[in-house]
Design a protein around this motif. Structure first.
Motif, PDB file in Angstrom:
ATOM      1  N   LEU A 195       0.759  -1.473  -0.270  1.00  0.00           N
ATOM      2  CA  LEU A 195       0.114   0.232  -0.152  1.00  0.00           C
ATOM      3  C   LEU A 195       0.977   1.321   0.470  1.00  0.00           C
ATOM      4  N   LYS A 196       2.259   0.853   0.872  1.00  0.00           N
ATOM      5  CA  LYS A 196       3.166   2.413   0.617  1.00  0.00           C
ATOM      6  C   LYS A 196       3.869   2.598  -1.023  1.00  0.00           C
ATOM      7  N   LEU A 197       3.781   1.433  -1.354  1.00  0.00           N
ATOM      8  CA  LEU A 197       4.318   1.538  -2.486  1.00  0.00           C
ATOM      9  C   LEU A 197       2.938   2.027  -4.162  1.00  0.00           C
ATOM     10  N   ILE A 198       2.367   1.832  -3.221  1.00  0.00           N
ATOM     11  CA  ILE A 198       1.634   1.932  -4.282  1.00  0.00           C
ATOM     12  C   ILE A 198       1.069   3.025  -4.276  1.00  0.00           C
ATOM     13  N   ASP A 199       0.995   3.628  -2.993  1.00  0.00           N
ATOM     14  CA  ASP A 199       0.801   5.629  -2.787  1.00  0.00           C
ATOM     15  C   ASP A 199       2.316   6.292  -3.660  1.00  0.00           C
ATOM     16  N   THR A 200       3.065   5.627  -3.242  1.00  0.00           N
ATOM     17  CA  THR A 200       4.944   6.262  -3.537  1.00  0.00           C
ATOM     18  C   THR A 200       4.896   6.481  -4.592  1.00  0.00           C
ATOM     19  N   LEU A 201       4.690   5.501  -5.567  1.00  0.00           N
ATOM     20  CA  LEU A 201       4.346   5.423  -7.558  1.00  0.00           C
ATOM     21  C   LEU A 201       3.441   6.229  -7.381  1.00  0.00           C
ATOM     22  N   GLU A 202       2.357   6.308  -7.165  1.00  0.00           N
ATOM     23  CA  GLU A 202       1.397   7.495  -7.661  1.00  0.00           C
ATOM     24  C   GLU A 202       2.100   9.156  -8.198  1.00  0.00           C
ATOM     25  N   TRP A 203       3.265   9.945  -7.376  1.00  0.00           N
ATOM     26  CA  TRP A 203       3.624  11.023  -7.975  1.00  0.00           C
ATOM     27  C   TRP A 203       5.254  10.734  -8.255  1.00  0.00           C
ATOM     28  N   MET A 204       5.596   9.560  -7.784  1.00  0.00           N
ATOM     29  CA  MET A 204       6.748   9.348  -9.075  1.00  0.00           C
ATOM     30  C   MET A 204       6.480   9.674 -10.422  1.00  0.00           C
ATOM     31  N   ASP A 205       7.848  10.188 -11.165  1.00  0.00           N
ATOM     32  CA  ASP A 205       7.874  10.386 -12.681  1.00  0.00           C
ATOM     33  C   ASP A 205       8.689   8.631 -13.168  1.00  0.00           C
ATOM     34  N   ASN A 206       8.443   8.440 -14.188  1.00  0.00           N
ATOM     35  CA  ASN A 206       8.697   6.841 -15.330  1.00  0.00           C
ATOM     36  C   ASN A 206      10.079   7.020 -14.443  1.00  0.00           C
ATOM     37  N   THR A 207      10.826   8.378 -14.894  1.00  0.00           N
ATOM     38  CA  THR A 207      12.556   8.147 -14.507  1.00  0.00           C
ATOM     39  C   THR A 207      12.947   7.902 -13.010  1.00  0.00           C
TER      40      THR A 207
END
Length: 520
Positions: A195-207
């Protein structure tokens, strides 16, 4: 659709026998089933098996994504037209009335299902099979997380709403925990908090995600195995109160496309260990276990989430060296119509030798063949074909080069609970699997049903195969001569030997010519 080794030797018995003596078939009587991933390889076999061996199942609802101009109903109609459904079509001419296409999308909230369809599912569904997942091993982490983890979260939410849910079976993979050498039938701690990783990936760009991915997946080879491990742990967090079980198949037989490129002779060498186990499980047996697992989940209601390792290596091992030998044998016995070279495949573990044979047996012939195509006015294509094949095969090097052991206690316990008739109808005992028969059926299935080749052409195809066998012999002879002349024959003694061999060959040819004239 590839037919697999028949494991149900009671399919021709009257349906009344199945209804009276099969506890599993009786459990599915008047039940409604929901399936994700139904249009995939395993999903199709699962649906067909339910229809055929549980003939009184009430309805099967399939989550299907619209594709281009095709509607979900058109996709469903096309799916049931394949030969896989011929037997059930003969036994139950109106079977299609039990199948219902539900438009949806795994990556969308509520699975993209309309409110009216949701309401219908909530009031009807008794059993849910979740088999949808991305099988792109090297998919970007964001995409893999979205489909495998977030998509499963949407499925869990649906399960919590289902009023009559009796069993929820999640299809994982035996390689979710491939960072371990011995894998038990338990859910291991997640490499990260999903769940934490899902939240983190939402604001991170692909690079940023691309840079972070190697550190996240750790010893696992790809995002697929990493996200499947995350999904299993997510189930303990959000689905522990559901009637849930997890099925972990290894390499499902027929799901890889490599045998096709082996059969045409396009592929000759792969990275891998001949001594490592090729942990293949036939798709029909995998479907049988999934169906049986739902039955046991509903009947037993275990206190912990049961996990089933669906693997063959520990009970009926087949090594990659044996696999390649059998594949070569049966592709030579039943050659494909469109042959490029003689069918043969060898696994090589040494990096230097693999690169050497890649040049000699793959890239070299591809380069020469493309030159020939250019000379006759055709577009060069073989080099690009090899590049495509090599990119695809690189995904599997990890699995053909490593070896694992799995426990089977839960799988064995499930089999022990089944009655005699159910063990025949829903057989998943890999101990009785005869690999040579399976491999021959696999090759024949590919020839008949995937490529739709006419078996009457077999004598002509075998004659062509015999002609093709002369090509590598000539090529290898030329290669030996070139290597000797360029790399070895640098000393005076070597040059003298070279000239002696050439002169003897020349004299031998002259002798044959003179003898031929005298004979006339």
């Amino acid at each position: 659709m590839l037919p697999v080794l028949a494991s149900d030797d009671v399919l021709d018995r009257p349906k009344e026998t199945i209804k009276m003596t099969s506890a599993i078939a009786d459990f599915y009587k008047d039940k409604n089933v929901f399936v994700t991933g139904a249009t995939g390889f395993l999903g199709k076999v699962l649906v067909e098996k339910l229809l055929r061996s549980c003939p009184e199942v009430k309805g099967i609802y399939l989550l299907i994504r619209p594709r281009g101009p095709q509607t979900v109903q058109e996709r469903l109609n096309k799916m049931v037209e394949c030969k896989l459904f011929d037997k059930v079509r003969h036994e139950q001419p109106t079977f299609h009335c039990k199948l219902h296409a539900i438009p949806g999308e795994m990556c969308e909230p509520d699975l993209g299902i309309s409110q009216s369809d949701q309401g219908m599912l909530v009031s009807k569904i008794h059993i849910l099979f979740h088999a949808a997942a991305t099988v792109n091993f090297n998919a970007p982490l964001k995409a893999s997380m979205q489909l495998n983890v977030v998509g499963t979260r949407y499925v869990i939410a649906l399960c919590h709403d289902l009023k009559h849910l009796q069993a929820f079976v999640h299809v994982s993979t035996a390689y979710a925990n491939c960072d371990r050498s011995y894998i038990e039938e338990v859910i291991y701690p997640s490499p990260v908090q999903p769940l934490k990783l899902i939240d983190t990936l939402e604001w991170m760009d692909n690079t940023m995600v691309t840079k972070l991915t190697p550190d996240l997946i750790g010893k696992r080879p790809n995002t697929y195995t990493f996200t499947k491990a995350c999904t299993e742990y997510l189930l303990t967090q959000e689905a522990a109160d559901l009637p849930l079980s997890i099925v972990r198949p290894s390499i499902i037989g027929g799901s890889w496309r490599e045998p096709l490129v082996v059969g045409t002779g396009l592929l000759r060498f792969m990275r891998g260990k001949n001594s490592a186990y090729a942990d293949i499980v036939p798709v029909d047996m995998t479907a049988n276990l999934i169906i049986a697992a739902a039955w046991d989940t509903a009947v037993s209601r275990a206190e912990t989430i049961p996990v089933y390792n669906v693997t063959s290596g520990g009970v009926n091992p087949l090594k990659w060296g044996e696999f390649s030998a059998m594949l070569g044998t049966y592709f030579n016995k039943h050659p494909l119509d469109k042959l490029f070279r003689t069918p043969n495949i060898t696994f090589i573990n040494n990096s230097f030798m693999y690169q050497f044979w890649q040049i000699v047996s793959h890239k070299g012939p591809a380069f020469l063949y493309d030159i020939w195509l250019s000379m006759i006015g055709q577009k060069p294509k073989v080099w690009k074909m090899y590049e495509k094949v090599e990119r695809a095969l690189s995904k599997f090097e990890y699995f053909t080069s490593h070896h694992w052991e799995w426990s089977h206690d839960n799988t064995d316990a499930l089999m022990a609970k089944m009655g005699t008739e159910d063990k025949k109808i829903f057989n998943f005992d890999y101990r009785g699997l005869h690999w040579p028969t399976y491999m021959e059926n696999y090759v024949l299935g590919m020839k008949k049903y995937v490529l739709k080749e006419d078996m009457d052409h077999l004598p002509m195809t075998k004659a062509r195969l015999n002609r093709l066998r002369n090509i590598p012999r000539c090529f290898n002879t030329i290669l030996i001569v070139v290597v000797w002349r360029v790399l070895i024959a640098r000393t005076k003694i070597a040059r003298n030997i070279w000239h002696l061999v050439v002169s003897l060959c020349f004299k031998f040819l002259q002798y044959l010519r003179i003898s031929s004239k005298r004979g006339h």
